[in-house]
Motif scaffolding. Structure first.
Motif, mmCIF file in Angstrom:
data_model
loop_
_atom_site.group_PDB
_atom_site.id
_atom_site.type_symbol
_atom_site.label_atom_id
_atom_site.label_comp_id
_atom_site.label_asym_id
_atom_site.label_seq_id
_atom_site.Cartn_x
_atom_site.Cartn_y
_atom_site.Cartn_z
ATOM 1 N N TYR A 447 0.877 -0.948 -0.046
ATOM 2 C CA TYR A 447 -0.039 0.025 -0.072
ATOM 3 C C TYR A 447 0.975 1.185 -0.244
ATOM 4 C CZ TYR A 447 -2.837 3.543 1.687
ATOM 5 O OH TYR A 447 -3.616 5.172 2.002
ATOM 6 N N ARG A 448 0.459 2.284 -0.804
ATOM 7 C CA ARG A 448 1.275 3.541 -1.115
ATOM 8 C C ARG A 448 0.261 4.750 -0.920
ATOM 9 N NH1 ARG A 448 6.493 2.975 -2.527
ATOM 10 N NH2 ARG A 448 7.199 1.174 -3.437
ATOM 11 N N HIS A 449 0.764 5.715 -0.048
ATOM 12 C CA HIS A 449 0.106 6.853 0.078
ATOM 13 C C HIS A 449 0.839 8.040 -0.332
ATOM 14 C CE1 HIS A 449 -3.143 9.772 1.486
ATOM 15 N NE2 HIS A 449 -2.159 10.230 2.229
ATOM 16 N N LYS A 450 0.368 8.666 -1.039
ATOM 17 C CA LYS A 450 1.186 10.141 -1.158
ATOM 18 C C LYS A 450 0.302 11.271 -0.731
ATOM 19 C CE LYS A 450 2.683 8.969 -6.062
ATOM 20 N NZ LYS A 450 2.773 9.387 -7.362
ATOM 21 N N PHE A 451 0.995 11.914 0.089
ATOM 22 C CA PHE A 451 0.374 13.327 0.690
ATOM 23 C C PHE A 451 0.225 14.323 -0.293
ATOM 24 C CE2 PHE A 451 1.964 10.613 4.233
ATOM 25 C CZ PHE A 451 0.919 10.818 5.103
ATOM 26 N N LYS A 452 -0.500 15.404 0.183
ATOM 27 C CA LYS A 452 -0.680 16.573 -0.885
ATOM 28 C C LYS A 452 0.487 17.320 -1.114
ATOM 29 C CE LYS A 452 -5.785 16.761 -0.484
ATOM 30 N NZ LYS A 452 -6.785 17.639 -0.081
ATOM 31 N N LYS A 453 1.437 17.216 -0.048
ATOM 32 C CA LYS A 453 2.502 17.926 0.196
ATOM 33 C C LYS A 453 3.668 17.016 -0.729
ATOM 34 C CE LYS A 453 6.676 19.456 3.006
ATOM 35 N NZ LYS A 453 7.232 19.704 4.187
ATOM 36 N N LYS A 454 3.879 17.725 -1.961
ATOM 37 C CA LYS A 454 4.957 17.039 -2.946
ATOM 38 C C LYS A 454 5.974 16.321 -2.413
ATOM 39 C CE LYS A 454 7.004 17.479 -7.472
ATOM 40 N NZ LYS A 454 7.579 18.265 -8.417
ATOM 41 N N GLY A 455 6.133 15.017 -2.437
ATOM 42 C CA GLY A 455 7.464 14.295 -2.028
ATOM 43 C C GLY A 455 7.284 13.555 -0.880
ATOM 44 N N ARG A 456 6.188 13.839 0.021
ATOM 45 C CA ARG A 456 5.863 13.101 1.414
ATOM 46 C C ARG A 456 5.222 11.859 0.935
ATOM 47 N NH1 ARG A 456 2.437 16.412 5.445
ATOM 48 N NH2 ARG A 456 4.566 17.313 6.073
ATOM 49 N N ASN A 457 5.639 10.924 1.471
ATOM 50 C CA ASN A 457 5.052 9.473 1.120
ATOM 51 C C ASN A 457 5.056 8.518 2.136
ATOM 52 O OD1 ASN A 457 4.760 9.316 -2.032
ATOM 53 N ND2 ASN A 457 6.550 10.294 -1.666
ATOM 54 N N PHE A 458 4.144 7.645 2.430
ATOM 55 C CA PHE A 458 4.010 6.549 3.212
ATOM 56 C C PHE A 458 3.619 5.338 2.383
ATOM 57 C CE2 PHE A 458 1.375 3.815 5.815
ATOM 58 C CZ PHE A 458 2.357 3.378 6.880
ATOM 59 N N ALA A 459 4.416 4.518 2.980
ATOM 60 C CA ALA A 459 4.256 2.875 2.431
ATOM 61 C C ALA A 459 4.276 1.833 3.161
ATOM 62 C CB ALA A 459 5.218 2.623 1.371
ATOM 63 N N ALA A 460 3.470 0.886 3.072
ATOM 64 C CA ALA A 460 3.390 -0.360 3.973
ATOM 65 C C ALA A 460 3.353 -1.739 3.292
ATOM 66 C CB ALA A 460 1.979 -0.202 5.037
ATOM 67 N N SER A 461 3.856 -2.794 3.579
ATOM 68 C CA SER A 461 3.773 -3.928 2.826
ATOM 69 C C SER A 461 3.867 -5.256 3.886
ATOM 70 C CB SER A 461 4.718 -4.097 1.990
ATOM 71 O OG SER A 461 6.225 -4.393 2.825
ATOM 72 N N VAL A 462 3.027 -6.272 3.438
ATOM 73 C CA VAL A 462 3.010 -7.284 4.319
ATOM 74 C C VAL A 462 2.850 -8.499 3.429
ATOM 75 C CG1 VAL A 462 0.537 -7.469 4.360
ATOM 76 C CG2 VAL A 462 1.684 -8.579 6.299
ATOM 77 N N GLY A 463 3.751 -9.535 3.725
ATOM 78 C CA GLY A 463 3.918 -10.620 2.821
ATOM 79 C C GLY A 463 3.877 -12.098 3.601
ATOM 80 N N TYR A 464 3.532 -12.989 2.876
ATOM 81 C CA TYR A 464 3.660 -14.344 3.406
ATOM 82 C C TYR A 464 4.134 -15.534 2.334
ATOM 83 C CZ TYR A 464 2.640 -18.353 6.059
ATOM 84 O OH TYR A 464 2.623 -19.739 6.720
ATOM 85 N N ASN A 465 5.220 -16.127 2.890
ATOM 86 C CA ASN A 465 5.661 -17.125 1.997
ATOM 87 C C ASN A 465 5.858 -18.530 2.437
ATOM 88 O OD1 ASN A 465 6.435 -14.759 0.583
ATOM 89 N ND2 ASN A 465 8.536 -14.942 0.918
ATOM 90 N N ILE A 466 5.552 -19.482 1.346
ATOM 91 C CA ILE A 466 5.442 -20.826 1.993
ATOM 92 C C ILE A 466 6.403 -21.503 1.024
ATOM 93 C CG2 ILE A 466 4.091 -22.784 2.082
ATOM 94 C CD1 ILE A 466 1.522 -20.988 2.140
ATOM 95 N N ASN A 467 7.068 -22.541 1.600
ATOM 96 C CA ASN A 467 7.982 -23.483 0.980
ATOM 97 C C ASN A 467 7.988 -24.859 1.493
ATOM 98 O OD1 ASN A 467 10.015 -24.430 -0.889
ATOM 99 N ND2 ASN A 467 11.341 -22.566 -0.942
ATOM 100 N N ASN A 468 7.241 -25.700 1.169
ATOM 101 C CA ASN A 468 7.151 -26.945 1.618
ATOM 102 C C ASN A 468 7.651 -27.942 0.666
ATOM 103 O OD1 ASN A 468 6.191 -25.638 3.694
ATOM 104 N ND2 ASN A 468 3.859 -26.254 3.093
ATOM 105 N N SER A 469 8.438 -29.131 1.259
ATOM 106 C CA SER A 469 8.613 -30.408 0.242
ATOM 107 C C SER A 469 8.811 -31.607 1.095
ATOM 108 C CB SER A 469 10.069 -29.866 -0.183
ATOM 109 O OG SER A 469 11.142 -29.476 0.728
ATOM 110 N N ASP A 470 9.004 -32.342 0.195
ATOM 111 C CA ASP A 470 9.044 -33.938 0.931
ATOM 112 C C ASP A 470 9.741 -34.647 -0.153
ATOM 113 O OD1 ASP A 470 7.097 -35.948 -0.432
ATOM 114 O OD2 ASP A 470 5.972 -34.123 -0.160
#
Length: 921
Positions: A447-470
């Motif tokens: 998720y990215r958010h640009k503020f009205k003030k040019k150059g001001r930014n906020f970003a957040a990320s969340v991830g989940y990875n799986i790796n299974n084997s037999d």
């Protein structure tokens, strides 16, 4: 007059000034000379700052002189030099492009190429290739663009990082999928430019970094219907191949199908062309969601899962390959959807002969052997990317990539070790069988958010990875020790391994502009990973399976990573300077035992902390010159498998120990470079230098016993380093006709390790030289040549008598000739030379492929081709390597000479029925 004509050699000079209708000079306008008969491009350049231009040494004939400039109607006039030595056109006045004239101008006054800043745009129609050619064939004809034998593309001296079709992804992020599988006739324009990084585009804050990008703009005719290609071939020695592709594009959507099968060692994909699903590396194009500078980033670490077997990797041994996939893109101003599915399978047979010499303190021993692998691997790879601009300030991106893999492997081997060249010390015979399955998935929400003030930014990320084997593995081996028969062993084991991994991660970033030209970023990265491995090992005695308590192991690993940092960036008029500092903490928690039910488990509990700095400079100078430099510190934590204080003797000749006292490895990285591209002369220069230094490097020390059993144990050691430089220079000998390029590189490395408790320094000095000559004098003849020489000089501190120099050379040539009656001839020569005087190794491998083909059917839709592969029957898979305390040679029996007769049908202009309503299909 006759004397003057002789001095000029029948050549003349063309000059003039480009202005607007008011007489104001137009600097850096693109100027071109074309031949009237077919509008082929002969020469090109740009006007000076005062609008003047001069083209010298032109052949005395009639030309079309053409000028293009952004916002103006293209200008053209006929140039007839007659007997003049200098033709002065005076002022070429260009009219402002009115909106109502735009469509007419675009379609009637197209220029073969246009140069705007760092963007070079080619009109594909002006660069003729044979019917049925791919985009890759078209790119070879473009000035300043090179394509090597593996399909890698360089433009203006730099590697192309991404290829898009009408600005959209094509089959994910593999550049070769578009260039190898789209037909040249579908392309309207080819654009080469320096693209901004994904993060710079998303935040609006220029980070100064550039990625050389190539965009393929489709013809309108190919956006209204379907087009594709079908190929079928049969050959000697039961060789067969088939391939089909279909594409359907419009303004908002792209749909593509691809499928092939063969037993000619053509896998169609390279090992690294797809994501390997290791933490943040599974996301490309800046989509990894790991904010902040690169120093101290975490990339997935410990690799405990069962990896797919890639068999012959498309070239070695004998392989049967099947693959197929689909790609769909939907693109509007607010929403971008990109999905693809790809399946590939390979059945590979490889016969390998190996030999090596291992150097001890004052001695050495030889090992030789042979092995055979019969392997199958099948991979399903679905991919999904969704991007939506909620409004002008808010954006969400959802990504999901998966790999479902299954396979089997049959491995047989014989190995012998000799001391003093002739005394056989030990030998082993191996026969292993395995079946494995794995599932991996990497998911990210950004998720990215640009503020009205040019150059001001906020970003957040969340991830989940799986790796299974037999995996189920049957291990059978007989190990004989000729000097001490009491150590002889027969192994008959069943190993059953099941591993699971879950990885949750998240990142936050906030950017605040201040003092107009400065940006302050604060970021936080978090990752937690949970691994569980359950390995049961049974000794098989008749019909009874007995648990082997020394090799059976159950363990769990909990790994957490935290990085908090801040950086300040100065950005103004192309200058980007950034400095930052981050704190990194690794927490490793592991426990292991014979099985899960045991209460008393051995534990690993370690915490590591480190401060990591980062400094970077990116400076875009005027006239397409670019300077960059960066220093950073990377930290690699020990793997939990290396930290476990256990001994793995599943291979009696190669024993592995863990070390609970390991600490993280730190690597100092510094590099700098300069790029230059002159769009007027198409000259390019590329220079870089780098230096890496290791502190507490994790190396695997070796102890070799009297009966040549090797025991390895990881330890920390400081002092290893490598540094070097690379220079590349390219320029046209004659524009559009001949291009020449040279490159050279040096690399000096110092690798440290302990051999029988004696410190060994392996110093390798590497030297590389290369040259390239591309000749495209006409539509009926092209010749592409290149040569590379590599010298590797290796010196050992513990056994200087084994110092050696390896000299490898490669020569390539590809020639294409157009003959009468739509008949074409193509030849490709690859000549490789390997030399090592220390071991009397001297091998030459000339590989010559020839083909002749004829264009048939109405509208040139068909092609009949006869191909001879490896005419001299010399194909060998040979590698030689000098590293640490050993030298090795490897030879693989590989598919050799065969002949193939194939037919290709090009499907063009397949449109939907007029009775159907509007829609994509």
């Amino acid at each position: 007059m006759a004397v003057a004509h002789a001095q000029t050699g029948g050549r003349f000079t063309l000059k003039g000034t480009v202005t607007d209708t008011s007489g104001t000079a137009l600097p850096e306008a693109t100027i071109m000379l074309l031949l009237p008969k077919d509008s082929s491009l002969v020469n090109f350049g740009r006007t000076a700052k005062d609008g003047t231009f001069e083209m010298k040494n032109l052949r005395r004939t009639t030309y079309i002189f053409k000028v293009s400039y952004v916002g103006y109607v293209p200008y053209q006039e006929i140039v007839d030099p007659k007997n003049q030595e200098v033709v002065d056109l005076g002022k070429a006045k260009m009219k402002v492009l009115q909106k109502e004239l735009y469509e007419v101008v675009i379609k009637t006054a197209r220029a073969p190429l246009s140069i705007r800043g760092d963007t070079v745009e080619f009109d594909a129609k002006a660069f003729k290739v044979p019917p049925g050619s791919s985009v890759e064939d078209l790119l070879r004809k473009l000035p300043g663009v090179q394509v090597d034998g593996d399909g890698n593309i360089r433009a203006q001296g730099e590697e192309i990082k991404r290829v898009t079709v009408d600005g959209k992804r094509f089959f994910g992020d593999d550049p070769k999928m578009a260039t190898k599988n789209l037909p040249a006739e579908a392309i309207n324009k080819v654009q080469v430019f320096n693209g901004k990084t994904e993060q710079a585009k998303a935040t609006g804050v220029d980070d100064g970094k550039r990625e050389k990008t190539l965009n393929l703009e489709l013809k309108d005719s190919h956006k209204k219907g379907g087009f594709g290609k079908a190929v079928a071939g049969v050959g000697t020695d039961s060789r067969m191949e088939g391939k089909v592709s279909y594409n359907r594009f419009d303004e908002k959507q792209q749909f593509a199908l691809l499928g092939f099968g063969n037993n000619t060692n053509q896998s169609g994909i390279a090992r690294n062309d797809y994501q390997d699903f290791k933490g943040s590396q599974s996301f490309n194009w800046g989509d990894d969601g790991d904010f902040g500078f690169s120093s101290g980033r975490y990339y997935g670490g410990d690799d405990i899962t069962i990896q797919p077997n890639w068999g012959g990797q498309g070239s070695e041994g004998f392989t049967k390959n099947w693959a197929g996939g689909a790609n769909y893109n939907f693109d509007t101003k607010k929403t971008k959807l990109s999905t693809s599915y790809f399946y590939n399978s390979t059945r590979a047979i490889t016969d390998v002969q190996t030999s090596s010499e291992n150097f001890l303190t004052n001695d050495s021993y030889l090992t030789d052997g042979k092995n055979k692998t019969i392997a199958f691997t099948g991979n399903h790879r679905p991919a999904f990317r969704f991007e939506h601009n909620i409004d002008s300030l808010n954006t969400i991106i959802l990504i999901s990539n998966s790999r479902i893999n299954g396979g089997d492997n049959e491995y047989t081997a014989e190995q012998r070790s000799y001391r003093n060249e002739s005394m056989l010390t030990n030998q082993s015979t191996v026969n292993n069988l395995s079946d494995y399955n794995s599932f991996a998935m990497a998911n990210l929400l950004l998720y990215r958010h640009k503020f009205k003030k040019k150059g001001r930014n906020f970003a957040a990320s969340v991830g989940y990875n799986i790796n299974n084997s037999d995996e189920d593995r049957h291990q059978n081996s007989v190990n004989l020790f000729l000097q001490d028969s009491t150590k002889n062993s027969v192994i008959n084991q069943l190993q059953q391994t099941e591993s699971t991994r879950g990885n949750f991660k998240g990142s936050l970033s906030f950017v605040e502009p201040f003092a107009k030209k400065f940006f302050w970023e604060t970021f936080y990265n978090y990752s937690t990973r949970k691994d569980k491995v359950d390995r049961d090992v049974f000794d098989v005695e008749g019909n009874v399976d007995k648990v082997n308590p020394f090799l059976t192991r159950y363990y769990t690993n909990d790994f957490s990573y935290n990085r908090l940092g801040t950086s300040v960036r100065y950005s103004h008029k192309g200058l980007n300077l950034a400095m930052g500092l981050a704190g990194v903490q690794f927490d490793l928690r592991g426990k292991f035992a014979l099985d899960e039910s045991q209460q008393d488990m051995t534990r690993v509990d370690r915490t590591f902390k480190k401060l990591v700095p980062n400094v970077s400079l990116n400076y875009s100078l005027k006239n397409n010159k670019y300077v960059y430099a960066e220093y950073g510190l990377n930290v690699r934590e020990p793997s939990i498998t290396d930290l476990q204080p256990i001994v793995d003797n599943s291979n009696p000749l190669y024993i592995v120990e863990g070390n609970p006292d390991l600490i993280p490895q730190t690597t100092h990285n510094a590099y700098a470079g300069f790029n230059m591209f002159n769009p007027a002369s198409f000259t390019n220069l590329y220079v870089n230098a780098y230096y890496n230094y290791n502190e507490d490097q994790i190396v695997y020390n070796r102890t070799i016993s009297e009966d040549l059993v090797t025991t390895t144990k990881p330890m920390n050691i400081s002092g290893g380093n490598n540094y070097g430089s690379y220079i590349g220079f390219g320029f046209p000998l004659k524009k559009t006709k001949a291009t020449f390029g040279v490159n050279t590189g040096i690399n000096f490395s110092n690798n440290l390790t302990y051999i029988n408790n004696v410190k060994n320094e392996t110093k390798t000095d590497g030297y590389n030289f290369g040259a390239r000559l591309d000749l495209t004098p006409s539509d009926v003849f092209t010749l592409y040549t290149n040569a590379n020489w590599n010298i590797s000089d290796t010196k050992y501190s513990i056994n200087t008598s084994q110092n050696q120099k390896i000299v490898n050379a490669t020569y390539n040539a590809e020639m294409n000739i157009k003959m009468p009656k739509e008949i074409y001839f193509s030849g490709r020569l690859n000549y490789r030379s390997y030399k090592n005087d220390q071991f009397g190794f001297n091998q030459q491998v000339p590989i010559l492929n020839l083909s002749v083909y004829k264009i048939v059917l109405k509208n040139k839709r068909g092609e009949v081709r006869l191909t001879a592969n490896d005419v001299f029957k010399k194909n060998l898979g040979i590698t030689q390597n000098a590293n640490q305390n050993f030298y090795s040679e490897r030879r693989v029996a590989t598919l050799s000479r065969y002949f193939m007769l194939s037919f290709t049908y090009n499907m063009r202009g397949m449109t939907a029925s007029v009775k159907r309503g509007p829609g994509f299909f």
